[in-house]
Scaffold this motif. Structure first.
Motif, PDB file in Angstrom:
ATOM      1  N   GLN A 196     -19.929 -44.208 -10.687  1.00 12.16           N
ATOM      2  CA  GLN A 196     -20.777 -45.320 -10.229  1.00 12.16           C
ATOM      3  C   GLN A 196     -21.335 -46.022 -11.457  1.00 12.16           C
ATOM      4  O   GLN A 196     -21.640 -45.373 -12.459  1.00 12.16           O
ATOM      5  CB  GLN A 196     -21.924 -44.809  -9.359  1.00 12.16           C
ATOM      6  CG  GLN A 196     -21.471 -44.458  -7.949  1.00 12.16           C
ATOM      7  CD  GLN A 196     -22.632 -44.286  -6.986  1.00 12.16           C
ATOM      8  OE1 GLN A 196     -23.633 -43.685  -7.334  1.00 12.16           O
ATOM      9  NE2 GLN A 196     -22.487 -44.804  -5.780  1.00 12.16           N
ATOM     10  N   PRO A 197     -21.477 -47.352 -11.374  1.00  9.25           N
ATOM     11  CA  PRO A 197     -21.936 -48.079 -12.568  1.00  9.25           C
ATOM     12  C   PRO A 197     -23.330 -47.657 -13.027  1.00  9.25           C
ATOM     13  O   PRO A 197     -24.177 -47.286 -12.219  1.00  9.25           O
ATOM     14  CB  PRO A 197     -21.945 -49.544 -12.097  1.00  9.25           C
ATOM     15  CG  PRO A 197     -21.022 -49.579 -10.943  1.00  9.25           C
ATOM     16  CD  PRO A 197     -21.142 -48.252 -10.264  1.00  9.25           C
ATOM     17  N   ARG A 198     -23.509 -47.733 -14.348  1.00 12.17           N
ATOM     18  CA  ARG A 198     -24.829 -47.485 -14.932  1.00 12.17           C
ATOM     19  C   ARG A 198     -25.487 -48.835 -15.195  1.00 12.17           C
ATOM     20  O   ARG A 198     -24.801 -49.852 -15.311  1.00 12.17           O
ATOM     21  CB  ARG A 198     -24.689 -46.785 -16.285  1.00 12.17           C
ATOM     22  CG  ARG A 198     -23.960 -45.472 -16.258  1.00 12.17           C
ATOM     23  CD  ARG A 198     -23.774 -44.988 -17.708  1.00 12.17           C
ATOM     24  NE  ARG A 198     -23.029 -43.737 -17.760  1.00 12.17           N
ATOM     25  CZ  ARG A 198     -22.594 -43.181 -18.883  1.00 12.17           C
ATOM     26  NH1 ARG A 198     -22.834 -43.770 -20.047  1.00 12.17           N
ATOM     27  NH2 ARG A 198     -21.927 -42.051 -18.866  1.00 12.17           N
ATOM     28  N   GLU A 348     -13.545 -50.548  -1.456  1.00 13.77           N
ATOM     29  CA  GLU A 348     -13.757 -50.018  -2.802  1.00 13.77           C
ATOM     30  C   GLU A 348     -15.221 -50.065  -3.258  1.00 13.77           C
ATOM     31  O   GLU A 348     -15.539 -49.496  -4.301  1.00 13.77           O
ATOM     32  CB  GLU A 348     -12.886 -50.772  -3.811  1.00 13.77           C
ATOM     33  CG  GLU A 348     -11.386 -50.589  -3.599  1.00 13.77           C
ATOM     34  CD  GLU A 348     -10.916 -49.155  -3.845  1.00 13.77           C
ATOM     35  OE1 GLU A 348     -11.638 -48.394  -4.520  1.00 13.77           O
ATOM     36  OE2 GLU A 348      -9.833 -48.789  -3.349  1.00 13.77           O
ATOM     37  N   SER A 349     -16.076 -50.741  -2.502  1.00 17.15           N
ATOM     38  CA  SER A 349     -17.492 -50.781  -2.891  1.00 17.15           C
ATOM     39  C   SER A 349     -18.017 -49.354  -3.006  1.00 17.15           C
ATOM     40  O   SER A 349     -17.794 -48.532  -2.119  1.00 17.15           O
ATOM     41  CB  SER A 349     -18.278 -51.543  -1.807  1.00 17.15           C
ATOM     42  OG  SER A 349     -19.662 -51.322  -1.994  1.00 17.15           O
ATOM     43  N   CYS A 350     -18.714 -49.069  -4.109  1.00 21.58           N
ATOM     44  CA  CYS A 350     -19.159 -47.686  -4.308  1.00 21.58           C
ATOM     45  C   CYS A 350     -20.390 -47.366  -3.477  1.00 21.58           C
ATOM     46  O   CYS A 350     -20.792 -46.212  -3.373  1.00 21.58           O
ATOM     47  CB  CYS A 350     -19.424 -47.406  -5.784  1.00 21.58           C
ATOM     48  SG  CYS A 350     -21.029 -47.977  -6.363  1.00 21.58           S
ATOM     49  N   GLY A 351     -21.039 -48.387  -2.919  1.00 18.86           N
ATOM     50  CA  GLY A 351     -22.154 -48.159  -2.003  1.00 18.86           C
ATOM     51  C   GLY A 351     -23.494 -47.990  -2.690  1.00 18.86           C
ATOM     52  O   GLY A 351     -24.513 -47.751  -2.036  1.00 18.86           O
ATOM     53  N   LYS A 352     -23.532 -48.151  -4.007  1.00 25.16           N
ATOM     54  CA  LYS A 352     -24.796 -47.892  -4.726  1.00 25.16           C
ATOM     55  C   LYS A 352     -25.858 -48.943  -4.407  1.00 25.16           C
ATOM     56  O   LYS A 352     -27.036 -48.620  -4.321  1.00 25.16           O
ATOM     57  CB  LYS A 352     -24.505 -47.864  -6.235  1.00 25.16           C
ATOM     58  CG  LYS A 352     -25.730 -47.626  -7.099  1.00 25.16           C
ATOM     59  CD  LYS A 352     -25.308 -47.325  -8.521  1.00 25.16           C
ATOM     60  CE  LYS A 352     -26.505 -47.126  -9.426  1.00 25.16           C
ATOM     61  NZ  LYS A 352     -26.186 -46.301 -10.599  1.00 25.16           N
ATOM     62  N   ARG A 393     -27.054 -60.616  -7.259  1.00 29.31           N
ATOM     63  CA  ARG A 393     -28.002 -59.592  -6.786  1.00 29.31           C
ATOM     64  C   ARG A 393     -27.342 -58.221  -6.713  1.00 29.31           C
ATOM     65  O   ARG A 393     -27.952 -57.256  -6.300  1.00 29.31           O
ATOM     66  CB  ARG A 393     -28.530 -59.967  -5.394  1.00 29.31           C
ATOM     67  CG  ARG A 393     -29.384 -61.215  -5.392  1.00 29.31           C
ATOM     68  CD  ARG A 393     -29.971 -61.463  -3.995  1.00 29.31           C
ATOM     69  NE  ARG A 393     -31.011 -62.482  -4.030  1.00 29.31           N
ATOM     70  CZ  ARG A 393     -30.760 -63.787  -3.949  1.00 29.31           C
ATOM     71  NH1 ARG A 393     -29.533 -64.211  -3.823  1.00 29.31           N
ATOM     72  NH2 ARG A 393     -31.757 -64.659  -3.990  1.00 29.31           N
ATOM     73  N   SER A 394     -26.068 -58.176  -7.083  1.00 28.25           N
ATOM     74  CA  SER A 394     -25.355 -56.900  -7.039  1.00 28.25           C
ATOM     75  C   SER A 394     -25.516 -56.193  -8.373  1.00 28.25           C
ATOM     76  O   SER A 394     -25.730 -56.813  -9.402  1.00 28.25           O
ATOM     77  CB  SER A 394     -23.877 -57.126  -6.751  1.00 28.25           C
ATOM     78  OG  SER A 394     -23.737 -57.724  -5.490  1.00 28.25           O
ATOM     79  N   PHE A 395     -25.346 -54.895  -8.309  1.00 27.77           N
ATOM     80  CA  PHE A 395     -25.567 -54.083  -9.502  1.00 27.77           C
ATOM     81  C   PHE A 395     -24.449 -54.264 -10.529  1.00 27.77           C
ATOM     82  O   PHE A 395     -24.671 -54.183 -11.722  1.00 27.77           O
ATOM     83  CB  PHE A 395     -25.666 -52.615  -9.061  1.00 27.77           C
ATOM     84  CG  PHE A 395     -26.240 -51.711 -10.087  1.00 27.77           C
ATOM     85  CD1 PHE A 395     -27.611 -51.639 -10.279  1.00 27.77           C
ATOM     86  CD2 PHE A 395     -25.422 -50.925 -10.878  1.00 27.77           C
ATOM     87  CE1 PHE A 395     -28.148 -50.795 -11.239  1.00 27.77           C
ATOM     88  CE2 PHE A 395     -25.940 -50.076 -11.841  1.00 27.77           C
ATOM     89  CZ  PHE A 395     -27.315 -50.016 -12.012  1.00 27.77           C
ATOM     90  N   CYS A 396     -23.227 -54.481 -10.052  1.00 27.69           N
ATOM     91  CA  CYS A 396     -22.119 -54.669 -11.002  1.00 27.69           C
ATOM     92  C   CYS A 396     -21.232 -55.816 -10.532  1.00 27.69           C
ATOM     93  O   CYS A 396     -21.479 -56.423  -9.479  1.00 27.69           O
ATOM     94  CB  CYS A 396     -21.317 -53.375 -11.164  1.00 27.69           C
ATOM     95  SG  CYS A 396     -20.102 -53.098  -9.862  1.00 27.69           S
TER      96      CYS A 396
HETATM   97 FE1  SF4 Z   1     -21.370 -50.297  -6.204  1.00 26.41          FE
HETATM   98 FE2  SF4 Z   1     -23.196 -52.247  -6.170  1.00 26.41          FE
HETATM   99 FE3  SF4 Z   1     -21.111 -52.364  -7.845  1.00 26.41          FE
HETATM  100 FE4  SF4 Z   1     -20.809 -52.742  -5.218  1.00 26.41          FE
HETATM  101  S1  SF4 Z   1     -21.926 -54.061  -6.665  1.00 26.41           S
HETATM  102  S2  SF4 Z   1     -19.507 -51.489  -6.517  1.00 26.41           S
HETATM  103  S3  SF4 Z   1     -22.250 -51.230  -4.380  1.00 26.41           S
HETATM  104  S4  SF4 Z   1     -22.762 -50.869  -7.864  1.00 26.41           S
END
Ligand code: SF4
Ligand code: NAD
Length: 437
Positions: A196-198, A348-352, A393-396
C-alpha cells in the motif's frame, strides 16, 4: 496496410530495442558479442559523481511515466551518511496498454542488468532489486537466468571486474497487484508487507527501502544508462527534443495495421507513428487515443499532430505517461472503453483511501447502469461530481488515474453517453450487469 514513407521510416531510432530481433540476445555470450558489458567496463573507470553528472547532462528523464530527471534523482542520494543505499528497479509494468518493459526484459535482459550495475555504482549501492510483476513469469525467468550468468562472469558479486565494487542483484516477483507499481507500495511489498502506498514526502531518495536512501527507477530508464555511457550525453541528446531527450519506446495497440513497439526520438507525432505502424486498419478512422496509458487524459483525432514528448503532450492537455498509445476508431465506443478501464481500476484499488475505494465503486455501478440502457441524464452529473471528488483527494496516483478517462470522455464524447441514455445506442450490457451493482 500502407507502406511508411522513407522520411518517416528514418525516424525509427533503435537503441534499446536494437537487439530484440537478434537470436539469443538474452544469453550473455551473444550480448557480449553485441557490445554488451563494454559500458560497464568503461563506467567502472569513471568516478561515480562523474557518472551522475553524465546522466544529468544527457537529460535522461524517467521512462516509468512521470519523466522525473534521472540524474537529479540519483543526486538526491546523500553521500557519507553511513546508511546503506539501494537501487530498486520498478518492473511492475501494469498500466493498461503499456508493454515496453516486458519485451525488453524478455529479449534483452542483460541491458537491464548492466544498467543496474552502473547505476548502483553511481549511487554507491551494494544491493539492488528488480521488482517484476507476478504475472510476467517468462520475463522473470529470463532475468534470473541473466543474473546468474552475470554472477558467473564476474559482473556481479564481489570486486566486480577487479574494481573493488561489490553488488548483489535480486530479482523479486510481485504477487500481481497493480498498486505495487506505485513506488512506495512496491517498497512495502519488497519489505514483506501488504503493498500500500506510503505518504510522500519523504521520497524514497531520502527514506526508501528499510528507511534508507533508495533510487527507484523504471526498467527503460536503467536500460538506457549503458547506451549513454557508451555514446555520451551529446549523442543521447541528438535524439528527441531539447527538454525531452533520447529515444522512447512507443507501444501502439488497437485499430492499427501493425501493433507493436516503435522506438523513435521523443517528439514524433501520432500521425507519423500510425504511418510507421502501416496505417489505421482498413475501414477505421481515428476517434480517440491514450498518449500514455489509460490514466492519461484521452486525446482525439484533432490531436494527431501532437509531438509525443513531455512538453508537447502537456500542451495538448494530457500527459506523456508510459507512451502506451491505445488507438480507437469510429467503430469503438468511448463509454464502453471507459467502463472497461474503470472495472480494472476499481478491482486494483488498494482500498486505503475513501475517494478511490468508494468513488470507483460508485462510478462502476453508474457505468453498468448507463451501458445496460438504464441510465439517466443525472448520471452524467453524478459521474462528473464523483470524478471531481477523486481528483486531488486520493492518496496516490491510482485514484486520479481512474477518474481521468471518465472526465476525458465526458468532455469529448458526452453525446455518446446521451445516445445510451436516450435509446439511440443499443445497450451493451444485459440487465445481469446490474445484479449486485
Ligand atoms: Fe489505494 Fe487510495 Fe491509492 Fe486508491 S488512491 S490505490 S485507495 S492509496
Ligand atoms: P511523481 O511525479 O510523484 O514522482 C516521480 C519520481 O520522482 C518518483 O520516483 C519520486 O520519488 C521522484 N520525486 C518526485 N519529487 C521528488 C522530490 N521532491 N524529491 C525526491 N524525489 C522526488 O510520479 P509517480 O506518482 O511516482 O508516478 C506517476 C506516473 O506513473 C504517472 O505519470 C503514470 O504515467 C505512471 N504509471 C506507470 C505505470 C506503469 O505500468 N509503468 C503504471 C501506473 C502509472
Amino acid at each position: 496496410m500502407t507502406q511508411p514513407r522513407r522520411e518517416v521510416l528514418q525516424k525509427l531510432t533503435p537503441v534499446l530495442t536494437k537487439r530484440w530481433l537478434s537470436p539469443d540476445a538474452w544469453k550473455i555470450d551473444t550480448y557480449e558479442r553485441l557490445d554488451g558489458y563494454s559500458a560497464l567496463r568503461k563506467a567502472l573507470d569513471v568516478h561515480p559523481d562523474d557518472l551522475i553528472q553524465l546522466v544529468k547532462d544527457s537529460g535522461l528523464r524517467g521512462r516509468g511515466g512521470a519523466g522525473f530527471p534521472t540524474g537529479l534523482k540519483w543526486n538526491f542520494i546523500p553521500q557519507g551518511d553511513g546508511k546503506p543505499h539501494y537501487l530498486v528497479i520498478n518492473a511492475d509494468e501494469g498500466e493498461p496498454g503499456t508493454c515496453k518493459d516486458l519485451p525488453l526484459m524478455t529479449y534483452d535482459p542483460h541491458s537491464l542488468v548492466e544498467g543496474a550495475i552502473i547505476a548502483s555504482y553511481a549511487i554507491r549501492a551494494s544491493r539492488a532489486f528488480i521488482y517484476i510483476r507476478g504475472e510476467a513469469v517468462h520475463a522473470a525467468r529470463r532475468l534470473r537466468y541473466a543474473v546468474r550468468e552475470a554472477y558467473a562472469k564476474g559482473y556481479l558479486g564481489e570486486n566486480i571486474l577487479g574494481s573493488g565494487f561489490d553488488l548483489d542483484l535480486v530479482v523479486h516477483s510481485g504477487a500481481g497487484a497493480y498498486i505495487c507499481g506505485e513506488e512506495t507500495a512496491l517498497l512495502d511489498s519488497l519489505e514483506g508487507f501488504r503493498g500500500q502506498p506510503r505518504l510522500r514526502p519523504p521520497f524514497p531518495a531520502v527514506a526508501g527501502l528499510y528507511a534508507s536512501p533508495t533510487v527507484v527507477n523504471n526498467v527503460g530508464t536503467i536500460a538506457s544508462v549503458p547506451y549513454i555511457v557508451l555514446g555520451g550525453a551529446d549523442w543521447w541528446k541528438s535524439m528527441g527534443t531539447e527538454k525531452s531527450s533520447g529515444p522512447m519506446i512507443y507501444s501502439l495497440s488497437g485499430r492499427i495495421a501493425n501493433p507493436g513497439q516503435y522506438e523513435c526520438g521523443l517528439g514524433i507525432t501520432l500521425r507519423e507513428l500510425i504511418e510507421l505502424a502501416g496505417g489505421m486498419k482498413p475501414g477505421h478512422s481515428l476517434k480517440f487515443w491514450t498518449p500514455g496509458g489509460s490514466s492519461t487524459p484521452l486525446l482525439t483525432a484533432e490531436h494527431i499532430d501532437t509531438p509525443m514528448d513531455f512538453e508537447g503532450v502537456a500542451a495538448a492537455g494530457s500527459i506523456l505517461g508510459t507512451t502506451a498509445m491505445q488507438i480507437f476508431s469510429d467503430q469503438d465506443c468511448p463509454v464502453y472503453a471507459t467502463w472497461r478501464w474503470l472495472e480494472f481500476y476499481h478491482h486494483e484499488s488498494c482500498g486505503k483511501c475513501t475517494p478511490c475505494r468508494e468513488g470507483n465503486y460508485w462510478m462502476v455501478r453508474t457505468y453498468r447502469r448507463i451501458l445496460s440502457g438504464e441510465g439517466t441524464p443525472a448520471d452524467l452529473d453524478t459521474l462528473q461530481d464523483t470524478a471531481d471528488n477523486i481528483f486531488g483527494r486520493s492518496f496516490c496516483g491510482l485514484g486520479d488515474g481512474a477518474a481521468t478517462p471518465v472526465v476525458s470522455t465526458l468532455k469529448w464524447f458526452r453525446q455518446d453517453y446521451l445516445d445510451y441514455i436516450e435509446g439511440r445506442t443499443a445497450p451493451r450490457l444485459s440487465a445481469k450487469a446490474l445484479v449486485g451493482a
